[in-house]
Motif scaffolding. Structure first.
Motif, PDB file in Angstrom:
ATOM      1  N   UNK A  19       0.838  -1.209   0.000  1.00  0.00           N
ATOM      2  CA  UNK A  19       0.000   0.000   0.000  1.00  0.00           C
ATOM      3  C   UNK A  19       0.869   1.254   0.000  1.00  0.00           C
ATOM      4  N   UNK A  20       1.924   1.258   0.806  1.00  0.00           N
ATOM      5  CA  UNK A  20       2.821   2.415   0.838  1.00  0.00           C
ATOM      6  C   UNK A  20       3.500   2.628  -0.513  1.00  0.00           C
ATOM      7  N   UNK A  21       3.856   1.551  -1.177  1.00  0.00           N
ATOM      8  CA  UNK A  21       4.462   1.692  -2.506  1.00  0.00           C
ATOM      9  C   UNK A  21       3.445   2.222  -3.513  1.00  0.00           C
ATOM     10  N   UNK A  22       2.167   1.880  -3.325  1.00  0.00           N
ATOM     11  CA  UNK A  22       1.126   2.438  -4.205  1.00  0.00           C
ATOM     12  C   UNK A  22       1.012   3.945  -3.989  1.00  0.00           C
ATOM     13  N   UNK A  45      -8.088   9.955   0.060  1.00  0.00           N
ATOM     14  CA  UNK A  45      -9.229   9.746   0.961  1.00  0.00           C
ATOM     15  C   UNK A  45      -9.357   8.286   1.365  1.00  0.00           C
ATOM     16  N   UNK A  46      -9.025   7.393   0.442  1.00  0.00           N
ATOM     17  CA  UNK A  46      -9.050   5.957   0.768  1.00  0.00           C
ATOM     18  C   UNK A  46      -7.963   5.617   1.772  1.00  0.00           C
ATOM     19  N   UNK A  47      -6.801   6.233   1.611  1.00  0.00           N
ATOM     20  CA  UNK A  47      -5.705   6.005   2.561  1.00  0.00           C
ATOM     21  C   UNK A  47      -6.097   6.509   3.945  1.00  0.00           C
ATOM     22  N   UNK A  48      -6.750   7.658   4.002  1.00  0.00           N
ATOM     23  CA  UNK A  48      -7.243   8.156   5.295  1.00  0.00           C
ATOM     24  C   UNK A  48      -8.125   7.103   5.958  1.00  0.00           C
ATOM     25  N   UNK A  49      -9.055   6.555   5.201  1.00  0.00           N
ATOM     26  CA  UNK A  49      -9.959   5.547   5.759  1.00  0.00           C
ATOM     27  C   UNK A  49      -9.183   4.333   6.263  1.00  0.00           C
ATOM     28  N   UNK A  50      -8.267   3.823   5.455  1.00  0.00           N
ATOM     29  CA  UNK A  50      -7.484   2.637   5.825  1.00  0.00           C
ATOM     30  C   UNK A  50      -6.749   2.867   7.146  1.00  0.00           C
ATOM     31  N   UNK A  69     -10.888   8.778  14.697  1.00  0.00           N
ATOM     32  CA  UNK A  69     -10.547  10.166  14.409  1.00  0.00           C
ATOM     33  C   UNK A  69      -9.655  10.217  13.174  1.00  0.00           C
ATOM     34  N   UNK A  70      -9.550  11.403  12.608  1.00  0.00           N
ATOM     35  CA  UNK A  70      -8.726  11.605  11.425  1.00  0.00           C
ATOM     36  C   UNK A  70      -7.293  11.914  11.855  1.00  0.00           C
ATOM     37  N   UNK A  71      -6.432  10.912  11.749  1.00  0.00           N
ATOM     38  CA  UNK A  71      -5.027  11.098  12.128  1.00  0.00           C
ATOM     39  C   UNK A  71      -4.269  11.933  11.101  1.00  0.00           C
ATOM     40  N   UNK A  84       2.688   9.692   8.334  1.00  0.00           N
ATOM     41  CA  UNK A  84       1.623   9.390   9.294  1.00  0.00           C
ATOM     42  C   UNK A  84       1.241   7.915   9.210  1.00  0.00           C
ATOM     43  N   UNK A  85       1.160   7.393   8.008  1.00  0.00           N
ATOM     44  CA  UNK A  85       0.853   5.967   7.840  1.00  0.00           C
ATOM     45  C   UNK A  85       1.898   5.111   8.546  1.00  0.00           C
ATOM     46  N   UNK A  86       3.156   5.500   8.442  1.00  0.00           N
ATOM     47  CA  UNK A  86       4.236   4.767   9.108  1.00  0.00           C
ATOM     48  C   UNK A  86       4.146   4.900  10.625  1.00  0.00           C
ATOM     49  N   UNK A  87       3.830   6.085  11.107  1.00  0.00           N
ATOM     50  CA  UNK A  87       3.699   6.296  12.552  1.00  0.00           C
ATOM     51  C   UNK A  87       2.571   5.446  13.135  1.00  0.00           C
ATOM     52  N   UNK A  88       1.446   5.409  12.436  1.00  0.00           N
ATOM     53  CA  UNK A  88       0.325   4.576  12.905  1.00  0.00           C
ATOM     54  C   UNK A  88       0.729   3.108  12.894  1.00  0.00           C
TER      55      UNK A  88
END
Length: 154
Positions: A19-22, A45-50, A69-71, A84-88
């Motif tokens: 997903x990160x590579x996408x 927006x899809x990444x936010x949801x994921x 919540x919206x990180x 942010x995706x990596x931090x989560x």
């Protein structure tokens, strides 16, 4: 053969790397705005949801703190989304390690989406949601004339 907790997490990790590579494959100017149809959402927006589902579920399952919540609040650059995706995911690694199988088997009503399910089923839903939206992102990339990342490289 039943998958172990560790094996399941490795599957989650492989999917997240893909997903990160996408995300990385998207041009900055398309990541936040491109949709092939007005009824669809941009990949951002899809990444936010994921990632918001991941964060909410992991804190809920591990700590019994259920908050969706919206990180990504205030993030407006692709690089910020990657960070942010990596931090989560770093938080997820810590929380998942602390969970035992007894906790994963707890069944309760889903505080975000409604149906009753086990915590493990919740995490499966989150992974399936990620796979679904990543597939949409792959389609968007192809429509933009960009080759998506190799699916088999995890």
């Amino acid at each position: 053969m039943i998958m172990s907790k560790k094996d399941y997490f490795e599957m989650m990790e492989g999917n997240r790397r893909l997903t990160l590579r996408a995300i990385e494959a998207f041009p900055e100017d398309k990541f936040f705005v491109y949709t092939p149809d007005e009824k669809l959402r941009p990949f951002s927006e899809m990444i936010k949801e994921i990632v918001n589902i991941e964060s909410g579920y992991m804190h809920g399952v591990a700590l019994d703190k259920w908050e969706y919540k919206d990180v990504f609040e205030g993030a407006n650059k692709k690089e910020e989304f990657l960070q942010i995706s990596q931090e989560v995911r770093d938080q997820t690694r810590k929380l998942f390690e602390e969970m035992n199988e007894e906790r994963l088997n707890v069944v309760m009503q889903d505080p975000f989406f409604g149906p009753e399910m086990s915590h493990f089923a919740r995490l499966q839903y989150a992974l399936e949601n990620e796979i679904h939206h990543r597939g949409q992102g792959f389609t968007y990339l192809r429509l933009l004339g960009i080759e998506p990342p190799e699916f088999y490289v995890r």
